[in-house]
Design a protein around this motif. Sequence first.
Motif, PDB file in Angstrom:
ATOM      1  N   UNK A   1       0.845  -1.204   0.000  1.00 12.80           N
ATOM      2  CA  UNK A   1       0.000   0.000   0.000  1.00 12.80           C
ATOM      3  C   UNK A   1       0.877   1.249   0.000  1.00 12.80           C
ATOM      4  N   UNK A   2       1.971   1.218   0.765  1.00 15.73           N
ATOM      5  CA  UNK A   2       2.904   2.354   0.777  1.00 15.73           C
ATOM      6  C   UNK A   2       3.511   2.562  -0.602  1.00 15.73           C
ATOM      7  N   UNK A   3       3.867   1.478  -1.310  1.00 11.84           N
ATOM      8  CA  UNK A   3       4.424   1.594  -2.660  1.00 11.84           C
ATOM      9  C   UNK A   3       3.413   2.256  -3.593  1.00 11.84           C
ATOM     10  N   UNK A   4       2.142   1.827  -3.488  1.00 12.08           N
ATOM     11  CA  UNK A   4       1.108   2.392  -4.348  1.00 12.08           C
ATOM     12  C   UNK A   4       0.914   3.880  -4.058  1.00 12.08           C
ATOM     13  N   UNK A   5       0.894   4.232  -2.757  1.00 13.00           N
ATOM     14  CA  UNK A   5       0.768   5.642  -2.383  1.00 13.00           C
ATOM     15  C   UNK A   5       1.958   6.444  -2.890  1.00 13.00           C
TER      16      UNK A   5
ATOM     17  N   UNK B   1       4.475  10.458  -6.458  1.00 13.85           N
ATOM     18  CA  UNK B   1       5.462  10.749  -7.500  1.00 13.85           C
ATOM     19  C   UNK B   1       4.785  11.311  -8.736  1.00 13.85           C
ATOM     20  N   UNK B   2       3.659  10.723  -9.113  1.00 14.29           N
ATOM     21  CA  UNK B   2       2.929  11.215 -10.275  1.00 14.29           C
ATOM     22  C   UNK B   2       2.450  12.649 -10.044  1.00 14.29           C
ATOM     23  N   UNK B   3       1.949  12.915  -8.830  1.00 17.74           N
ATOM     24  CA  UNK B   3       1.492  14.271  -8.515  1.00 17.74           C
ATOM     25  C   UNK B   3       2.655  15.263  -8.563  1.00 17.74           C
ATOM     26  N   UNK B   4       3.798  14.865  -7.985  1.00 17.14           N
ATOM     27  CA  UNK B   4       4.939  15.770  -7.958  1.00 17.14           C
ATOM     28  C   UNK B   4       5.449  16.115  -9.338  1.00 17.14           C
TER      29      UNK B   4
ATOM     30  N   UNK C   1       9.610  10.673   3.235  1.00 17.58           N
ATOM     31  CA  UNK C   1       9.528  10.431   4.671  1.00 17.58           C
ATOM     32  C   UNK C   1       8.541   9.334   5.029  1.00 17.58           C
ATOM     33  N   UNK C   2       7.414   9.269   4.311  1.00 16.43           N
ATOM     34  CA  UNK C   2       6.347   8.342   4.716  1.00 16.43           C
ATOM     35  C   UNK C   2       6.328   7.090   3.843  1.00 16.43           C
ATOM     36  N   UNK C   3       6.002   7.264   2.563  1.00 17.25           N
ATOM     37  CA  UNK C   3       5.777   6.080   1.730  1.00 17.25           C
ATOM     38  C   UNK C   3       7.073   5.406   1.286  1.00 17.25           C
TER      39      UNK C   3
ATOM     40  N   UNK D   1       0.839  -3.708  -6.917  1.00 19.39           N
ATOM     41  CA  UNK D   1       1.048  -2.272  -6.754  1.00 19.39           C
ATOM     42  C   UNK D   1       0.312  -1.443  -7.816  1.00 19.39           C
ATOM     43  N   UNK D   2       0.364  -1.791  -9.125  1.00 21.72           N
ATOM     44  CA  UNK D   2      -0.369  -0.967 -10.100  1.00 21.72           C
ATOM     45  C   UNK D   2      -1.860  -0.856  -9.835  1.00 21.72           C
ATOM     46  N   UNK D   3      -2.596  -1.963  -9.538  1.00 20.82           N
ATOM     47  CA  UNK D   3      -4.016  -1.767  -9.233  1.00 20.82           C
ATOM     48  C   UNK D   3      -4.241  -0.990  -7.942  1.00 20.82           C
TER      49      UNK D   3
END
Length: 290
Positions: free
Chosen positions: A12-16, A21-24, A216-218, A245-247
Amino acid sequence: MRVALLTITALIAFAANSVLTRLGLTIGDIGPWSFSLIRLTSGALILALWMSRKNGITQSIKYGSWPGALALLVYAAFFSYAYLSLPAGTGALILFAMVQVTMLGTGLCLGERLLALQWLGSILAMGGLIYLLTPNIAPPSPIGALAMSAAGIGWGVYSLLGRRAAAPAQDPTSQTAGNFLRASLIACIVTLPVLWLWPEKIPAIQGIGFAIASGAITSGLGYAIWYMALKSLPATRAAIAQLSVPPLAAIGGILFLGELITLRFVLATLIIFLGIILATLLPQKFNKPA
């Protein structure tokens, strides 16, 4: 049960992290190297602060390894640069295909063997991933494909190194802290030549925020949890589990980015998770050697 919970939390952390990363890189107005540098240094800082409860902050350098740090840096940097020239679907497919090749191949070479039901689950999960990403797959640029392949290999190597037996004092959190500190040191040293070759503008506050949250988190805490799980996971199972992770990232896009739920997404997600259950969670007594 403990290993399953650790693995699920890490995935879940990897997906987040993929969502952040996409947002950044898309709306955060931050360059790929700046994002990677801030991600690694913020991860190193939060883990060092965590370690400081029993050791000094600088003690993190005693743990981890330079190969682990280099693999982490290769993954983080090439992952960010690859998405400058790759669609999300194409990039995800290349990334996880290379993770599978690296980890499954190494596991098989070291004597691990997949049983019949595990092979079926692995093929089913990979097929579900391809089905999920098919509408977004476009012919990749050679540079983007090479960069994402390097990222996949880097992450595969980093995960494999996490499975190695460590000294009693080098627990998974210590290993992760040391790897992040070493990786951030390498990144700082090579920042000037990298930015001289590929200049970036000063990152915006929003992009910095996404990078800090990612690091720091994910990344920092998420990777420490992953290293805890890896101590009890064969390389083959760890590789197959990551196909979720992708789904999971797509679910994050639906919840936080307003993306739409489609029938393809629902069907593909069910196929992927069914494959993962067949390959990793069913009791071994129901499997027969292939």
